[in-house]
Every structure is written in C-alpha cells, then in structure tokens.
Design a protein around this motif. Structure first.
Motif, mmCIF file in Angstrom:
data_model
loop_
_atom_site.group_PDB
_atom_site.id
_atom_site.type_symbol
_atom_site.label_atom_id
_atom_site.label_comp_id
_atom_site.label_asym_id
_atom_site.label_seq_id
_atom_site.Cartn_x
_atom_site.Cartn_y
_atom_site.Cartn_z
ATOM 1 N N LEU A 22 0.880 -1.155 0.000
ATOM 2 C CA LEU A 22 0.000 0.000 0.000
ATOM 3 C C LEU A 22 0.922 1.209 0.000
ATOM 4 N N ARG A 23 0.876 1.993 -1.073
ATOM 5 C CA ARG A 23 1.828 3.094 -1.259
ATOM 6 C C ARG A 23 1.092 4.427 -1.331
ATOM 7 N N PHE A 24 1.609 5.388 -0.564
ATOM 8 C CA PHE A 24 1.131 6.763 -0.590
ATOM 9 C C PHE A 24 2.261 7.653 -1.082
ATOM 10 N N ARG A 25 1.914 8.628 -1.873
ATOM 11 C CA ARG A 25 2.885 9.632 -2.337
ATOM 12 C C ARG A 25 2.310 10.990 -1.994
ATOM 13 N N ARG A 26 3.006 11.715 -1.148
ATOM 14 C CA ARG A 26 2.558 13.041 -0.724
ATOM 15 C C ARG A 26 3.671 14.049 -0.993
ATOM 16 N N THR A 27 3.292 15.220 -1.454
ATOM 17 C CA THR A 27 4.249 16.295 -1.685
ATOM 18 C C THR A 27 4.045 17.367 -0.622
ATOM 19 N N HIS A 28 5.153 17.779 -0.010
ATOM 20 C CA HIS A 28 5.127 18.814 1.029
ATOM 21 C C HIS A 28 5.987 19.992 0.586
ATOM 22 N N THR A 29 5.603 21.184 0.987
ATOM 23 C CA THR A 29 6.381 22.383 0.641
ATOM 24 C C THR A 29 7.616 22.530 1.516
ATOM 25 N N GLU A 30 7.671 21.826 2.624
ATOM 26 C CA GLU A 30 8.797 21.910 3.544
ATOM 27 C C GLU A 30 9.980 21.097 3.010
ATOM 28 N N PRO A 31 11.205 21.517 3.342
ATOM 29 C CA PRO A 31 12.398 20.783 2.883
ATOM 30 C C PRO A 31 12.508 19.410 3.560
ATOM 31 N N VAL A 32 13.313 18.553 2.963
ATOM 32 C CA VAL A 32 13.496 17.181 3.448
ATOM 33 C C VAL A 32 13.845 17.152 4.935
ATOM 34 N N ALA A 33 14.761 17.985 5.383
ATOM 35 C CA ALA A 33 15.179 17.956 6.794
ATOM 36 C C ALA A 33 14.009 18.235 7.734
ATOM 37 N N GLU A 34 13.117 19.111 7.341
ATOM 38 C CA GLU A 34 11.952 19.445 8.163
ATOM 39 C C GLU A 34 10.978 18.266 8.237
ATOM 40 N N VAL A 35 10.731 17.629 7.110
ATOM 41 C CA VAL A 35 9.822 16.481 7.087
ATOM 42 C C VAL A 35 10.452 15.315 7.855
ATOM 43 N N TRP A 36 11.748 15.095 7.659
ATOM 44 C CA TRP A 36 12.451 14.037 8.386
ATOM 45 C C TRP A 36 12.314 14.243 9.891
ATOM 46 N N SER A 37 12.496 15.463 10.342
ATOM 47 C CA SER A 37 12.375 15.765 11.762
ATOM 48 C C SER A 37 10.964 15.463 12.269
ATOM 49 N N ALA A 38 9.942 15.814 11.488
ATOM 50 C CA ALA A 38 8.562 15.560 11.908
ATOM 51 C C ALA A 38 8.260 14.064 11.985
ATOM 52 N N VAL A 39 8.958 13.271 11.194
ATOM 53 C CA VAL A 39 8.750 11.822 11.180
ATOM 54 C C VAL A 39 9.561 11.137 12.280
ATOM 55 N N THR A 40 10.765 11.611 12.564
ATOM 56 C CA THR A 40 11.673 10.860 13.434
ATOM 57 C C THR A 40 11.915 11.451 14.815
ATOM 58 N N ASP A 41 11.701 12.732 15.015
ATOM 59 C CA ASP A 41 11.902 13.324 16.334
ATOM 60 C C ASP A 41 10.748 12.877 17.238
ATOM 61 N N PRO A 42 11.037 12.286 18.408
ATOM 62 C CA PRO A 42 9.959 11.749 19.239
ATOM 63 C C PRO A 42 8.866 12.772 19.589
ATOM 64 N N ASP A 43 9.252 13.979 19.944
ATOM 65 C CA ASP A 43 8.252 14.981 20.313
ATOM 66 C C ASP A 43 7.426 15.432 19.113
ATOM 67 N N ARG A 44 8.055 15.596 17.966
ATOM 68 C CA ARG A 44 7.321 16.021 16.768
ATOM 69 C C ARG A 44 6.461 14.882 16.224
ATOM 70 N N CYS A 45 6.965 13.669 16.260
ATOM 71 C CA CYS A 45 6.195 12.508 15.802
ATOM 72 C C CYS A 45 4.937 12.332 16.662
ATOM 73 N N ALA A 46 5.047 12.628 17.952
ATOM 74 C CA ALA A 46 3.910 12.493 18.864
ATOM 75 C C ALA A 46 2.759 13.425 18.496
ATOM 76 N N ARG A 47 3.047 14.520 17.818
ATOM 77 C CA ARG A 47 1.996 15.476 17.458
ATOM 78 C C ARG A 47 1.035 14.920 16.414
ATOM 79 N N TRP A 48 1.499 13.972 15.598
ATOM 80 C CA TRP A 48 0.635 13.478 14.523
ATOM 81 C C TRP A 48 0.449 11.966 14.515
#
Length: 168
Positions: A22-48
C-alpha cells in the motif's frame, strides 16, 4: 470521494518480490530535513502519530504509543528499526501481539524547495487495503497538518471520504 481525497489516497502496487504494497505519495512544501524531523523526532512525531522511546538506530528497537484520541492510544508496540538513513529513508517493523509485523517505510526525496514523501506498508497475505488505507490516509493528513501548522483532520470525515477508495 473528492478529487483532493483521491489525489492523496494510497494505491496497491507490487514490490519486486511480488508482495503487495500500500503506497502513498505526498508532496510537502517543507524541505526534506523538516519532514524528516517531523517523522523521526519523538516529540514532533507524537503530534501526529505516536510517541516513541528507545534505540532508533538500525537494528535497535523502540516502544511506540499512538497518541491520537481517535484510536485510543493503546498499549505500546515494539518497533524494530530495519533501516535509518537520515534524512531520506526509514524502514521499520511494528509488532503487536503474536501477529505478523507491519512492515513500513518512509522515503523522502527533494522536490524543488519541498519534499516528496513515499510511505509504504507491505500488505500481509489476505490483508485488505481497506483495513489499513483509511488510517494511514488520516495519519499522513495529520502529518501534513503539523507541517503546515493547520488544524488536524477529523477522523470521521476522513474515514467517510477515503474508505470507499480502499474498498475498490
């Protein structure tokens, strides 16, 4: 389903080894480092998605507790980190009980000033996309909301709009 919901929907594809993904493709306006942080930082990941703690390096394990009110959180799940190549790729196995693990991956690629995120789940044999698609659709909408500073999507509205796509 609205065109916007359909554009964000996942699709079932075959991996090179023949397994269904099952594959999703999403485009974000934020740079890779910002998206990576939202996915991997424990506090940021907890938000979503969920709060995790433990050894996030390849071969390490973390404990993950989902944090959204809609799914009730629940007990921690054990997550094995199969691959972690900052800031571009994360692959994990989530284990709950005695069932087969959920094999998940996130790949981030630069796209202009933004990022293309590809999220994949290996669908276990006999597992329907309808069982996971609406949930992942909703979580990825939550990630987009966190990145954009927008309100969180409503679970019931997402389910009503997205579920028919995954039953097809």
């Amino acid at each position: 389903m609205s065109d916007d919901t359909a554009a964000r929907a996942g699709e079932v594809v075959r991996a090179a080894d023949g397994r269904a993904l099952l594959r999703f493709r999403r485009t974000h306006t934020e740079p890779v480092a910002e998206v990576w942080s939202a996915v991997t930082d424990p506090d940021r990941c907890a938000r979503w998605f969920g709060r995790w703690s433990g050894d996030g390096r390849p071969g390490g394990t973390v404990e993950l507790v989902l944090t959204s009110d809609e799914d009730g959180g629940g007990p921690p799940s054990t997550v094995l980190v199969r691959e972690c190549a900052p800031p571009h790729r994360l692959a994990v196995d989530i284990r709950e009980g005695d069932g087969a693990p959920w094999e998940l991956s996130v790949t981030l690629t630069p796209h202009g000033d933004g990022t293309v995120l590809v999220f994949e789940q290996v669908l276990p044999e006999g597992f329907s996309p309808a069982d996971a698609g609406p949930g992942w659709h909703w979580y990825l909408d939550r990630l987009a909301a966190v990145l954009a500073g927008a309100p969180m999507p409503d679970w019931e509205a997402t389910l009503a709009a997205a579920a028919p796509h995954y039953r097809a």
